[in-house]
Design a protein around this motif. Structure first.
Motif, PDB file in Angstrom:
ATOM      1  N   ARG A   1     -17.886 -24.372  15.408  1.00 49.43           N
ATOM      2  CA  ARG A   1     -16.719 -24.824  14.650  1.00 49.43           C
ATOM      3  C   ARG A   1     -16.412 -26.288  14.938  1.00 49.43           C
ATOM      4  NH1 ARG A   1     -13.344 -21.092  16.320  1.00 49.43           N
ATOM      5  NH2 ARG A   1     -14.140 -19.623  14.794  1.00 49.43           N
ATOM      6  N   GLY A   2     -16.592 -26.713  16.168  1.00 51.29           N
ATOM      7  CA  GLY A   2     -16.275 -28.084  16.521  1.00 51.29           C
ATOM      8  C   GLY A   2     -17.360 -29.092  16.220  1.00 51.29           C
TER       9      GLY A   2
ATOM     10  N   ARG B   1     -31.738 -25.470   5.551  1.00 55.15           N
ATOM     11  CA  ARG B   1     -32.984 -25.132   6.254  1.00 55.15           C
ATOM     12  C   ARG B   1     -33.015 -25.747   7.646  1.00 55.15           C
ATOM     13  NH1 ARG B   1     -36.796 -26.153   1.087  1.00 55.15           N
ATOM     14  NH2 ARG B   1     -36.631 -24.076   0.176  1.00 55.15           N
ATOM     15  N   GLU B   2     -32.574 -26.981   7.743  1.00 54.27           N
ATOM     16  CA  GLU B   2     -32.567 -27.658   9.036  1.00 54.27           C
ATOM     17  C   GLU B   2     -31.592 -26.994  10.011  1.00 54.27           C
ATOM     18  OE1 GLU B   2     -33.981 -30.417  11.705  1.00 54.27           O
ATOM     19  OE2 GLU B   2     -34.681 -30.218   9.645  1.00 54.27           O
ATOM     20  N   LEU B   3     -30.412 -26.651   9.514  1.00 51.49           N
ATOM     21  CA  LEU B   3     -29.377 -26.094  10.382  1.00 51.49           C
ATOM     22  C   LEU B   3     -29.616 -24.637  10.768  1.00 51.49           C
ATOM     23  CD1 LEU B   3     -26.204 -27.664   8.752  1.00 51.49           C
ATOM     24  CD2 LEU B   3     -27.291 -28.318  10.910  1.00 51.49           C
ATOM     25  N   THR B   4     -30.356 -23.891   9.949  1.00 54.33           N
ATOM     26  CA  THR B   4     -30.600 -22.477  10.246  1.00 54.33           C
ATOM     27  C   THR B   4     -31.955 -22.258  10.916  1.00 54.33           C
ATOM     28  OG1 THR B   4     -31.503 -22.082   8.026  1.00 54.33           O
ATOM     29  CG2 THR B   4     -29.146 -21.642   8.356  1.00 54.33           C
ATOM     30  N   ARG B   5     -32.691 -23.316  11.132  1.00 56.10           N
ATOM     31  CA  ARG B   5     -34.059 -23.216  11.667  1.00 56.10           C
ATOM     32  C   ARG B   5     -34.116 -22.365  12.935  1.00 56.10           C
ATOM     33  NH1 ARG B   5     -36.677 -28.254  14.090  1.00 56.10           N
ATOM     34  NH2 ARG B   5     -34.568 -28.859  13.603  1.00 56.10           N
ATOM     35  N   ASP B   6     -33.215 -22.595  13.876  1.00 56.31           N
ATOM     36  CA  ASP B   6     -33.263 -21.841  15.132  1.00 56.31           C
ATOM     37  C   ASP B   6     -32.152 -20.797  15.238  1.00 56.31           C
ATOM     38  OD1 ASP B   6     -31.033 -23.394  15.557  1.00 56.31           O
ATOM     39  OD2 ASP B   6     -31.904 -24.579  17.171  1.00 56.31           O
ATOM     40  N   GLY B   7     -31.282 -20.728  14.249  1.00 58.17           N
ATOM     41  CA  GLY B   7     -30.205 -19.745  14.258  1.00 58.17           C
ATOM     42  C   GLY B   7     -29.068 -20.064  15.206  1.00 58.17           C
TER      43      GLY B   7
ATOM     44  N   GLY C   1     -24.138 -19.402   4.084  1.00 57.73           N
ATOM     45  CA  GLY C   1     -22.821 -19.135   3.522  1.00 57.73           C
ATOM     46  C   GLY C   1     -21.730 -20.093   3.957  1.00 57.73           C
ATOM     47  N   THR C   2     -21.845 -20.659   5.146  1.00 55.02           N
ATOM     48  CA  THR C   2     -20.811 -21.567   5.623  1.00 55.02           C
ATOM     49  C   THR C   2     -21.083 -23.027   5.246  1.00 55.02           C
ATOM     50  OG1 THR C   2     -21.938 -21.795   7.752  1.00 55.02           O
ATOM     51  CG2 THR C   2     -20.218 -20.118   7.603  1.00 55.02           C
ATOM     52  N   LEU C   3     -22.296 -23.324   4.795  1.00 51.16           N
ATOM     53  CA  LEU C   3     -22.653 -24.722   4.541  1.00 51.16           C
ATOM     54  C   LEU C   3     -21.869 -25.338   3.395  1.00 51.16           C
ATOM     55  CD1 LEU C   3     -24.352 -27.230   5.091  1.00 51.16           C
ATOM     56  CD2 LEU C   3     -26.054 -26.288   3.507  1.00 51.16           C
ATOM     57  N   TYR C   4     -21.845 -24.678   2.257  1.00 51.21           N
ATOM     58  CA  TYR C   4     -21.255 -25.314   1.076  1.00 51.21           C
ATOM     59  C   TYR C   4     -19.754 -25.539   1.201  1.00 51.21           C
ATOM     60  CZ  TYR C   4     -25.902 -25.170  -0.728  1.00 51.21           C
ATOM     61  OH  TYR C   4     -27.250 -25.374  -0.878  1.00 51.21           O
ATOM     62  N   PRO C   5     -18.993 -24.638   1.807  1.00 51.98           N
ATOM     63  CA  PRO C   5     -17.585 -24.964   2.063  1.00 51.98           C
ATOM     64  C   PRO C   5     -17.427 -26.180   2.990  1.00 51.98           C
ATOM     65  CG  PRO C   5     -17.906 -22.606   2.225  1.00 51.98           C
ATOM     66  CD  PRO C   5     -19.271 -23.220   2.098  1.00 51.98           C
ATOM     67  N   LEU C   6     -18.308 -26.301   3.995  1.00 50.15           N
ATOM     68  CA  LEU C   6     -18.261 -27.465   4.883  1.00 50.15           C
ATOM     69  C   LEU C   6     -18.582 -28.743   4.121  1.00 50.15           C
ATOM     70  CD1 LEU C   6     -19.975 -26.218   8.159  1.00 50.15           C
ATOM     71  CD2 LEU C   6     -17.633 -26.984   7.904  1.00 50.15           C
ATOM     72  N   LEU C   7     -19.612 -28.691   3.278  1.00 50.93           N
ATOM     73  CA  LEU C   7     -19.965 -29.873   2.483  1.00 50.93           C
ATOM     74  C   LEU C   7     -18.819 -30.267   1.554  1.00 50.93           C
ATOM     75  CD1 LEU C   7     -23.696 -29.049   1.673  1.00 50.93           C
ATOM     76  CD2 LEU C   7     -22.859 -30.961   3.070  1.00 50.93           C
ATOM     77  N   ALA C   8     -18.160 -29.278   0.963  1.00 51.76           N
ATOM     78  CA  ALA C   8     -17.023 -29.568   0.085  1.00 51.76           C
ATOM     79  C   ALA C   8     -15.888 -30.222   0.877  1.00 51.76           C
ATOM     80  CB  ALA C   8     -16.533 -28.284  -0.593  1.00 51.76           C
ATOM     81  N   ARG C   9     -15.639 -29.728   2.078  1.00 55.46           N
ATOM     82  CA  ARG C   9     -14.581 -30.306   2.913  1.00 55.46           C
ATOM     83  C   ARG C   9     -14.934 -31.738   3.318  1.00 55.46           C
ATOM     84  NH1 ARG C   9     -13.501 -26.171   6.363  1.00 55.46           N
ATOM     85  NH2 ARG C   9     -14.847 -26.872   8.041  1.00 55.46           N
TER      86      ARG C   9
END
Length: 117
Positions: A16-17, A39-45, A52-60
């Motif tokens: 979150r931070g 793809r880059e952010l989920t590569r290692d989990g 699902g959380t990426l697009y709201p973050l990008l919008a923000r």
């Protein structure tokens, strides 16, 4: 399990931070479209468990003026929305990097006091 903190809860708090700044860091070299970032952010989990959380973050990030978007045609499908750092995004990322290093060093010193700093 009373009194124990689940690993997932700790990871969620850490994400979150830092996740927004990880996105900004991925945009530092140049614009990327959402699926590339995911793809880059989920590569290692670890950084992100799913898209699902990426697009709201990008919008923000866009609403706060840290990234800007453009649409570009794709040779393999529909047009793609590309995200790029703004000047404010570069400044925010630089501030985070400086702050993160000091914070990370302080946490490391507390977690492993026998390691030389």
């Amino acid at each position: 399990m009373s009194g124990m903190v689940a690993k997932g809860a700790v990871l969620a708090n850490l994400r979150r931070g830092a996740l927004e700044y990880c996105i900004l860091a991925l945009l530092r070299p140049g614009p990327r479209y959402g699926l590339e970032i995911a793809r880059e952010l989920t590569r290692d989990g670890v950084l992100m468990g799913g898209e699902g959380t990426l697009y709201p973050l990008l919008a923000r990030l866009r609403k706060s003026g840290l990234v800007e978007t453009t649409w570009q045609e794709s040779t393999t499908g529909p047009p793609r929305r590309y995200y790029a750092l703004t000047n404010a995004g570069q400044t925010a990322l630089a501030t985070f990097v400086d702050t993160w290093r000091a914070f990370s060093d302080a946490v490391d010193a507390v977690l492993d006091p026998d390691e030389p700093s």
